[in-house]
Design an enzyme around this catalytic site. Sequence first.
Site, PDB file in Angstrom:
ATOM      1  N   GLY A 475       0.941  -1.205  -0.097  1.00 37.02           N
ATOM      2  CA  GLY A 475      -0.021   0.126   0.176  1.00 37.02           C
ATOM      3  C   GLY A 475       0.835   1.277   0.122  1.00 37.02           C
ATOM      4  N   ILE A 636      11.673  13.054  -1.851  1.00 37.18           N
ATOM      5  CA  ILE A 636      10.451  12.545  -1.847  1.00 37.18           C
ATOM      6  C   ILE A 636      10.239  11.974  -3.356  1.00 37.18           C
ATOM      7  CG2 ILE A 636       8.069  12.924  -1.737  1.00 37.18           C
ATOM      8  CD1 ILE A 636       9.385  12.895   0.992  1.00 37.18           C
ATOM      9  N   ASN A 638       7.867  10.457  -4.805  1.00 38.01           N
ATOM     10  CA  ASN A 638       6.382  10.704  -5.224  1.00 38.01           C
ATOM     11  C   ASN A 638       5.521  11.418  -4.286  1.00 38.01           C
ATOM     12  OD1 ASN A 638       3.602  10.543  -6.076  1.00 38.01           O
ATOM     13  ND2 ASN A 638       4.129   8.859  -7.280  1.00 38.01           N
ATOM     14  N   LYS A 708      14.988   8.949   2.331  1.00 39.64           N
ATOM     15  CA  LYS A 708      14.782   8.459   3.476  1.00 39.64           C
ATOM     16  C   LYS A 708      13.490   7.447   3.727  1.00 39.64           C
ATOM     17  CE  LYS A 708      17.040  12.196   6.184  1.00 39.64           C
ATOM     18  NZ  LYS A 708      17.016  13.287   7.085  1.00 39.64           N
ATOM     19  N   GLY A 709      12.725   7.892   4.356  1.00 35.28           N
ATOM     20  CA  GLY A 709      11.468   6.999   4.283  1.00 35.28           C
ATOM     21  C   GLY A 709      10.277   7.716   5.030  1.00 35.28           C
ATOM     22  N   GLY A 711       7.178   5.629   5.714  1.00 29.64           N
ATOM     23  CA  GLY A 711       5.928   4.905   6.375  1.00 29.64           C
ATOM     24  C   GLY A 711       5.644   4.928   7.575  1.00 29.64           C
ATOM     25  N   GLU A 712       6.561   5.099   8.296  1.00 30.43           N
ATOM     26  CA  GLU A 712       6.117   5.041   9.890  1.00 30.43           C
ATOM     27  C   GLU A 712       6.402   6.434  10.438  1.00 30.43           C
ATOM     28  OE1 GLU A 712       7.911   0.725  11.118  1.00 30.43           O
ATOM     29  OE2 GLU A 712       9.100   1.575   9.416  1.00 30.43           O
TER      30      GLU A 712
END
Lengths: 745, 162, 344
Positions: A475, A636, A638, A708-709, A711-712
């Site tokens: 997702g 980033i 997207n 980086k990330g 998701g959390e």
Amino acid sequence: MADVMNIQGHVRLGSNAGQSMTRRDGVLKVTGRATYAADNRPEGVLHAVTATAGIARGRVTHLDVAAAEAHPGVVKVYTPANRPDLAVSPDEKIHGFAWRTEALQDDTVRYAGQPIALVVAETLEAATEGARLLAPRYDADTPRIGLDGGVPFQPETVSIGASPTLEAGDMDAARAGAARHLETVIETAAQYHNALEPHAITARWTGDRLEIDTPNQAIGLAKQSFAAYLGIDPAQILIRSPFLGGGFGSKAILFGGQLLAILAAKDLDRPVKLALRREQMYGPVGHRPATRQTLKLDIDPQGHISALDHHTIAVTSSFDDFIESASNASHSVYATKAMRTTHGAVRADTGTPGPMRAPGEAPGSAALEVAIDDAAYAMGFDPLEFRLRNYAETDPATGMQFSSKALRECYAQAAEAFAWKDRPLEPGSMKQGRLLKGWGMGTAQFPCPMFQAAAHATLRADGSAVVETSAADMGQGAWTSLAQIAADGLGIDIDRLEFRSGQSSLPDAGVAGGSGHTATAGTALFNAGADTIRQLAELALNDPASPLFGADNAGVTARGGRLYRNDDDTRSEAYEDILARAGLDLLRGDGKGAREGEPERAMFSHGGVFAEVLVDPDLGQVRVSRLIGAFAAGRIVNPHLARSQLLGGMIWGIGFALQEEAIHDVRTGRFTNADLAGYHIPVNADVPMIEALTVHEDDPFVNSLGIKGVGELGVTGTVGAIGNAVWHATGIRPKRFPIHPESLI
Amino acid sequence: MTQILKLTINGTSQDIPIDDPRATLLDVLRERIGLTGTKKGCDRGQCGACTVLIDGRRINSCLALALSYDGAEITTVEGLAQGDLLHPVQAAFIEADGFQCGYCTPGQIMSAVALIAEGEAGLDPERVREGMSGNLCRCAAYAGITEAVLKATRAMNREDAA
Amino acid sequence: MNLFEYTRAETLDAAMSAATQDGAILAGGTNLLDLMKIGVISPTRLIDITRLPLHDIEEHDGGLLIGAMVRNADLARHPVILSRFPAVAEALLSGASAQLRNAASTGGNIMQQTRCSYFQDPLSPCNRREPGSGCAAIGGETRNHAILGWTEACIATHPSDLCVALAAYDAVVEIAGPDGLREVPMESFHPLPDANDAGPAPLQSDEIITHIRLPDPGGMARNARYVKLRERTSFAFAIVSAAAALEIQDGRIVQARLALGGVAARPWRARAAEKALAGQPPTEEAFARAADLALEGAAPSGDNRAKITLARRIAIRALIRAAAGTPDRLPALPASVFEGDCNG
């Protein structure tokens, strides 16, 4: 070769990454054509349902197998008495990321809801009823439930192999000079991932070859694990996981039911499908355990934190260790002269916990942000001013520089969008009609790990390309954002890219977890593309017929399906022409994604989250009326999809702060709310106004792509922001999450 | 004893042999006739993933005994698009990123189609949120879902006016 | 779910004669199938009454006669319900989800079972599920349990929102049985537990609810509200709830109605509070005194003492809202304490 290296090292993300593309799998998902594991219906498929334990500790003494087998449609019942053997006991830890599980190895019950039998039938209805008819009898022991009911012990590691303690600086000296000593004790409830898609598997054998459809967050590792349990060559296993209906950590865990379905399919020589019922997801597939956290802050007269002490007690199971590393969330957020973080644990008769979206960080951040807010008020500071006063310019845990940290900009942008500056210091100052209104904030922070990934990229004769890696899209949008990165690695438009992923025959892309999948798999894909282009450039540069011939010193750049001379933009050649002249139909490159060597910088994503709550003063009901975050997470890929990830994480924060709590009856160890009516997760009406802004951040250290990330990250900071807003509305500091109405009246 | 269930599914009339009276409409769609777009999230009416339209009304197909709906007209997510042309609600869900993992999405979309047809929420976002609260989304794409419903409502209003 | 025989009844008589001790009536199915799936009930025969001619809502004498098969969503949208019984609409729309309301029937809503987690767990003793087995809820997790009308035999609450509003409006349940029709006031339809058991079943196995009769609300039509405290903004059962209706003339309450939800094994009609309000001006002080009367005799059945305070306060809130008048259009968040305040 310098020019060639020039190509490979040139991390210019072109017209693909950075774009707000909609999801490449969007049409499949909105038309019902996206195929999840339980949607598979191979010819002759049998349905399997597990029977689960109604006690939390003891033994199964009887199963009415005859009654189940007599039920029309039931084909076979598997119990510890007749289950097929595994090559390795499911009680073995086959690797560091494996959980001990239950595949009918014996009659022991170690938590309520544990699988104790498998019923296979011609129809789902028959299998379900067959499982009920087993009517187990037990020899039950008194269950040990919860933080206060379990057996305390000192864990050797927390999370996956992390140290349970850290000390930095001289705590005694730091505490001695403090003006205020503040102590905050916060409890957080046990939470369950509750992905909307129940865990499922469809298993089919063709001779010695095994095909599995199952949602999995770490496909390559799962293949190795299944092979180990089954005692077969991993090459004989194909796992398909093209779509995961949510994972959040729980689908990185293999569970015994999958093994049983595979064994039954072999034994019965027919495909077998097993999907957990919702209530069966409360046990064998991980959860976030309950914690009790004690934070001691020492503040000097100027409002600087001089010492920070964070101790966590977390529940784990009686038979395996996953200790929620909540104290570690305090390592790198605020400057302090000294810190100590420690963990204790409690063994209880529950399923083993596991990583759940922002493991450790989410509950740890919740407690930390409440404690910080309390300290700000005690010292007479605005919560944002206090956080800025204690801004960590370097990582207080390691002393290292941050690879990048645009947290100040995050605070500023979110505060501006929220109109925070008008906030009165005193709680209970704002009203909206009959309702109390409060504003609170929290700092979001999440580490930037990288794992191991590999990828192939293949240019085709027509200049289009295919890339391959066994990534997982649960997702987060991997099918889209990874394709964007891959297209840039190849210098082609994304519409000319075929993206193959989600199955185990492809190069291993590692785990979709830790918010590191895009960075890791993305790096592998980009490098695979770059490797392909390197070979293509060699062909062109060495070919006297090419307009690029002899450009060695200047180098070439790949974009739009052509190679261009760096020193003369008018000299270029299309990929297909280079390949055609070389007589090649295909040109393949390989890439890896991993962090090399020990990190020399502290690497985190950051954010500032601001919450407004309305609280009914008489009835205690809370609604988060506004929630605004600003986040800095490197490049980033997207923005459209990153925003969705951040918003989703923030809404998880709403659930954490106000709703989510799995409740055991301590007398039986059974849950009283193992469903979606009793275990509340946020609904649409819980989210009236939410925004996630992203702050520009270039990070040359985190990885070559600067990713980086996200998701959390959104879960962290948010829980504390909401808790602090509730305090600002009511004057009541939360002692426990979720905050129930009863605690606010 | 096998009973014959007559259903019109996505415009096509079908006689479906029902081998087991316990079969829910959801399990008939998914396991017997292969329309797996409709999802099972809880099987107990608590999540909305199984939402389909029966005679134009949204219901949870997991709590619908199939035999009880003999003669009904069913619309599932597979019945919305016309060929390659997406239904405005489907298009709006893509545009507004009203989903992530996609598992609740068929139910969300069917619910949204019904919500718009019910006509009570209109363009009031708070009424849309309330009206969509029977569809859980664990990825929490709620902001996108609400935006998608509003976008689709506007698009369909324009279509009606045209 | 056990195997059963499925029968579709074409007439009421056929339905009653098909009914057996171990059978069950299938209407919307939203509660029945759920209970069958979790093994709480195992009927050997389902009698489908969805085709019986019980789908109409008729006006009579200023009131309504509502067929038992009228779906919750249709009842909530009915113009007379919206104009003269708005607390019924608000209660309905605050319950469950749009999907469930489209399937659930009026009769089924009344017949729905408690959501007590011990009743729902076939492994736990439960006098309501299995008379004489005991009550596992006592000493267990009791946040959702009763504070009024409970005994050591059962501390369950009735979960319906609709029934709370119906009880406030003096609704009557019409029941057909082999011996003809009988009528029971909504207020007392659900038996309370006694010292030893959870109380008798409200219906005999061969009886079927045919209609709900709502009498003329008179001057209370536009001063009626339902308020519901929940743990999330929507799609959750009540922690506590209240329905209130007032007839106010010349600044005085002529008659008052008040019923509480989530507090007892039945919707709890607060007659002493209603009586005390008659003749009083509609002030918060008067409502507070009435709420005290409504909660007279309330006692925690476990770790749920806070519900007494919450029930008292929600009664006051419902009366305040009723006195302020029913809005022309129901709020975006029906029965919510927030009413859709944040339209971000």
